[in-house]
Design a protein around this motif. Structure first.
Motif, PDB file in Angstrom:
ATOM      1  N   LEU A  78       0.824  -1.201   0.000  1.00 60.03           N
ATOM      2  CA  LEU A  78       0.000   0.000   0.000  1.00 60.03           C
ATOM      3  C   LEU A  78       0.865   1.262   0.000  1.00 60.03           C
ATOM      4  O   LEU A  78       0.589   2.219  -0.730  1.00 60.03           O
ATOM      5  CB  LEU A  78      -0.924   0.002   1.224  1.00 60.03           C
ATOM      6  N   ALA A  79       1.935   1.251   0.777  1.00 61.11           N
ATOM      7  CA  ALA A  79       2.829   2.405   0.811  1.00 61.11           C
ATOM      8  C   ALA A  79       3.517   2.601  -0.534  1.00 61.11           C
ATOM      9  O   ALA A  79       3.709   3.742  -0.991  1.00 61.11           O
ATOM     10  CB  ALA A  79       3.860   2.233   1.920  1.00 61.11           C
ATOM     11  N   ALA A  80       3.880   1.501  -1.200  1.00 63.65           N
ATOM     12  CA  ALA A  80       4.523   1.623  -2.515  1.00 63.65           C
ATOM     13  C   ALA A  80       3.566   2.209  -3.540  1.00 63.65           C
ATOM     14  O   ALA A  80       3.950   3.062  -4.349  1.00 63.65           O
ATOM     15  CB  ALA A  80       5.021   0.250  -2.976  1.00 63.65           C
ATOM     16  N   VAL A  81       2.315   1.781  -3.529  1.00 63.27           N
ATOM     17  CA  VAL A  81       1.331   2.298  -4.489  1.00 63.27           C
ATOM     18  C   VAL A  81       1.058   3.773  -4.202  1.00 63.27           C
ATOM     19  O   VAL A  81       0.943   4.590  -5.127  1.00 63.27           O
ATOM     20  CB  VAL A  81       0.038   1.458  -4.434  1.00 63.27           C
ATOM     21  N   ARG A  82       0.961   4.155  -2.935  1.00 68.28           N
ATOM     22  CA  ARG A  82       0.721   5.568  -2.586  1.00 68.28           C
ATOM     23  C   ARG A  82       1.907   6.444  -2.959  1.00 68.28           C
ATOM     24  O   ARG A  82       1.753   7.645  -3.181  1.00 68.28           O
ATOM     25  CB  ARG A  82       0.462   5.707  -1.081  1.00 68.28           C
ATOM     26  N   ALA A  83       3.088   5.849  -3.055  1.00 62.68           N
ATOM     27  CA  ALA A  83       4.280   6.609  -3.455  1.00 62.68           C
ATOM     28  C   ALA A  83       4.466   6.589  -4.972  1.00 62.68           C
ATOM     29  O   ALA A  83       5.547   6.892  -5.473  1.00 62.68           O
ATOM     30  CB  ALA A  83       5.515   6.020  -2.777  1.00 62.68           C
ATOM     31  N   HIS A  84       3.401   6.216  -5.705  1.00 67.03           N
ATOM     32  CA  HIS A  84       3.390   6.193  -7.175  1.00 67.03           C
ATOM     33  C   HIS A  84       4.404   5.220  -7.747  1.00 67.03           C
ATOM     34  O   HIS A  84       5.028   5.484  -8.773  1.00 67.03           O
ATOM     35  CB  HIS A  84       3.603   7.607  -7.741  1.00 67.03           C
ATOM     36  N   ARG A  85       4.568   4.110  -7.085  1.00 68.19           N
ATOM     37  CA  ARG A  85       5.391   3.019  -7.621  1.00 68.19           C
ATOM     38  C   ARG A  85       4.457   1.886  -8.017  1.00 68.19           C
ATOM     39  O   ARG A  85       3.335   1.807  -7.526  1.00 68.19           O
ATOM     40  CB  ARG A  85       6.376   2.538  -6.564  1.00 68.19           C
ATOM     41  N   PRO A  86       4.892   1.004  -8.873  1.00 61.58           N
ATOM     42  CA  PRO A  86       3.992  -0.096  -9.274  1.00 61.58           C
ATOM     43  C   PRO A  86       3.751  -1.049  -8.104  1.00 61.58           C
ATOM     44  O   PRO A  86       4.618  -1.274  -7.264  1.00 61.58           O
ATOM     45  CB  PRO A  86       4.752  -0.791 -10.401  1.00 61.58           C
ATOM     46  N   GLY A  87       2.525  -1.600  -8.074  1.00 63.62           N
ATOM     47  CA  GLY A  87       2.181  -2.567  -7.037  1.00 63.62           C
ATOM     48  C   GLY A  87       2.917  -3.878  -7.265  1.00 63.62           C
ATOM     49  O   GLY A  87       3.514  -4.112  -8.316  1.00 63.62           O
ATOM     50  N   MET A  88       2.879  -4.738  -6.275  1.00 62.83           N
ATOM     51  CA  MET A  88       3.534  -6.036  -6.409  1.00 62.83           C
ATOM     52  C   MET A  88       2.819  -6.868  -7.465  1.00 62.83           C
ATOM     53  O   MET A  88       1.642  -6.665  -7.753  1.00 62.83           O
ATOM     54  CB  MET A  88       3.528  -6.757  -5.068  1.00 62.83           C
ATOM     55  N   ARG A  89       3.525  -7.827  -8.029  1.00 64.96           N
ATOM     56  CA  ARG A  89       3.004  -8.630  -9.117  1.00 64.96           C
ATOM     57  C   ARG A  89       1.769  -9.428  -8.689  1.00 64.96           C
ATOM     58  O   ARG A  89       0.810  -9.545  -9.441  1.00 64.96           O
ATOM     59  CB  ARG A  89       4.092  -9.578  -9.627  1.00 64.96           C
ATOM     60  N   TRP A  90       1.767  -9.940  -7.473  1.00 66.49           N
ATOM     61  CA  TRP A  90       0.625 -10.748  -7.025  1.00 66.49           C
ATOM     62  C   TRP A  90      -0.647  -9.902  -6.932  1.00 66.49           C
ATOM     63  O   TRP A  90      -1.746 -10.390  -7.154  1.00 66.49           O
ATOM     64  CB  TRP A  90       0.906 -11.415  -5.681  1.00 66.49           C
ATOM     65  N   ARG A  91      -0.470  -8.613  -6.666  1.00 61.92           N
ATOM     66  CA  ARG A  91      -1.629  -7.730  -6.583  1.00 61.92           C
ATOM     67  C   ARG A  91      -2.237  -7.511  -7.960  1.00 61.92           C
ATOM     68  O   ARG A  91      -3.469  -7.503  -8.103  1.00 61.92           O
ATOM     69  CB  ARG A  91      -1.204  -6.413  -5.946  1.00 61.92           C
ATOM     70  N   ASP A  92      -1.400  -7.359  -8.964  1.00 60.25           N
ATOM     71  CA  ASP A  92      -1.901  -7.203 -10.339  1.00 60.25           C
ATOM     72  C   ASP A  92      -2.594  -8.475 -10.809  1.00 60.25           C
ATOM     73  O   ASP A  92      -3.667  -8.419 -11.416  1.00 60.25           O
ATOM     74  CB  ASP A  92      -0.751  -6.861 -11.287  1.00 60.25           C
ATOM     75  N   GLU A  93      -2.017  -9.633 -10.499  1.00 60.71           N
ATOM     76  CA  GLU A  93      -2.634 -10.915 -10.885  1.00 60.71           C
ATOM     77  C   GLU A  93      -3.959 -11.113 -10.167  1.00 60.71           C
ATOM     78  O   GLU A  93      -4.923 -11.608 -10.758  1.00 60.71           O
ATOM     79  CB  GLU A  93      -1.683 -12.062 -10.589  1.00 60.71           C
ATOM     80  N   LEU A  94      -4.021 -10.727  -8.913  1.00 59.11           N
ATOM     81  CA  LEU A  94      -5.258 -10.859  -8.153  1.00 59.11           C
ATOM     82  C   LEU A  94      -6.340  -9.958  -8.725  1.00 59.11           C
ATOM     83  O   LEU A  94      -7.498 -10.376  -8.866  1.00 59.11           O
ATOM     84  CB  LEU A  94      -5.019 -10.528  -6.679  1.00 59.11           C
ATOM     85  N   SER A  95      -5.992  -8.750  -9.108  1.00 64.83           N
ATOM     86  CA  SER A  95      -6.998  -7.839  -9.676  1.00 64.83           C
ATOM     87  C   SER A  95      -7.495  -8.350 -11.026  1.00 64.83           C
ATOM     88  O   SER A  95      -8.686  -8.259 -11.325  1.00 64.83           O
ATOM     89  CB  SER A  95      -6.448  -6.421  -9.791  1.00 64.83           C
ATOM     90  N   ARG A  96      -6.610  -8.930 -11.844  1.00 59.09           N
ATOM     91  CA  ARG A  96      -7.049  -9.523 -13.115  1.00 59.09           C
ATOM     92  C   ARG A  96      -7.965 -10.715 -12.890  1.00 59.09           C
ATOM     93  O   ARG A  96      -8.963 -10.890 -13.588  1.00 59.09           O
ATOM     94  CB  ARG A  96      -5.833  -9.948 -13.940  1.00 59.09           C
ATOM     95  N   ALA A  97      -7.629 -11.542 -11.909  1.00 62.85           N
ATOM     96  CA  ALA A  97      -8.470 -12.703 -11.620  1.00 62.85           C
ATOM     97  C   ALA A  97      -9.840 -12.273 -11.106  1.00 62.85           C
ATOM     98  O   ALA A  97     -10.863 -12.886 -11.439  1.00 62.85           O
ATOM     99  CB  ALA A  97      -7.785 -13.603 -10.596  1.00 62.85           C
TER     100      ALA A  97
END
Length: 162
Positions: free
Chosen positions: A17-36
């Motif tokens: 969450l801190a990485a996304v709020r700092a305008h960095r890409p989210g972790m890979r598992w988060r992107d896969e989870l959102s696609r699923a």
């Protein structure tokens, strides 16, 4: 152990969450989870079966948490490994209370038996408190040994006057 696992997962989520709020890409598992989650709706059979399995597991864990189990029974020592015995805490407390009441100078007593400690509160009315406490320690040591418990709890004695 479970608390450490929950702490680790919470830390991972917080880091992401801190990485996304700092305008960095989210972790890979988060992107896969959102696609699923985009592809599978709550009406899909796999999602329904998984949800039902989790609900049954949660109900079983809740049932296990609410049942008393064997917490009220103190294991007794046995020379034979095939023989197991137990003594209820209330029965042990009653036996020890009867012994405590036989001590000279004790007016009333309350005994609580736990897994690791035995709490004794006694009220003395005509003897010195130190003498009564010493007699109680001796009586409790003998009484606890005669109960024949596998792990003898340590006594905590409090004596006072009214």
């Amino acid at each position: 152990m479970a608390a450490c696992a929950v702490l680790g997962v919470a830390g991972l989520f917080l880091y992401d969450l801190a990485a996304v709020r700092a305008h960095r890409p989210g972790m890979r598992w988060r992107d896969e989870l959102s696609r699923a989650l985009e592809q599978h709706t709550p009406a899909d059979p796999g999602v329904l079966i998984g949800g039902a399995a989790l609900a049954v597991a949660g109900a079983a864990l809740l049932l296990y948490a609410l049942t008393p189990g064997l917490r009220g029974i103190l294991p007794m020592a046995s020379g034979n490994p095939e023989v197991r015995g137990g003594l209820e805490r209330k029965a042990a407390a009653q036996v020890l209370r009867d012994r405590v009441m036989e001590v000279s100078g004790v007016r009333s007593a309350r005994v609580r038996v736990g897994r690791a400690a035995i709490g004794v509160r006694a009220v003395s009315h005509f003897r010195e408190l130190d003498d009564v406490r010493a007699d109680l320690d001796a009586v409790l040591a003998v009484g606890i040994e005669e109960l024949g418990l596998a792990h003898a709890p340590r006594p905590r004695v409090r004596v006072n006057r009214r």
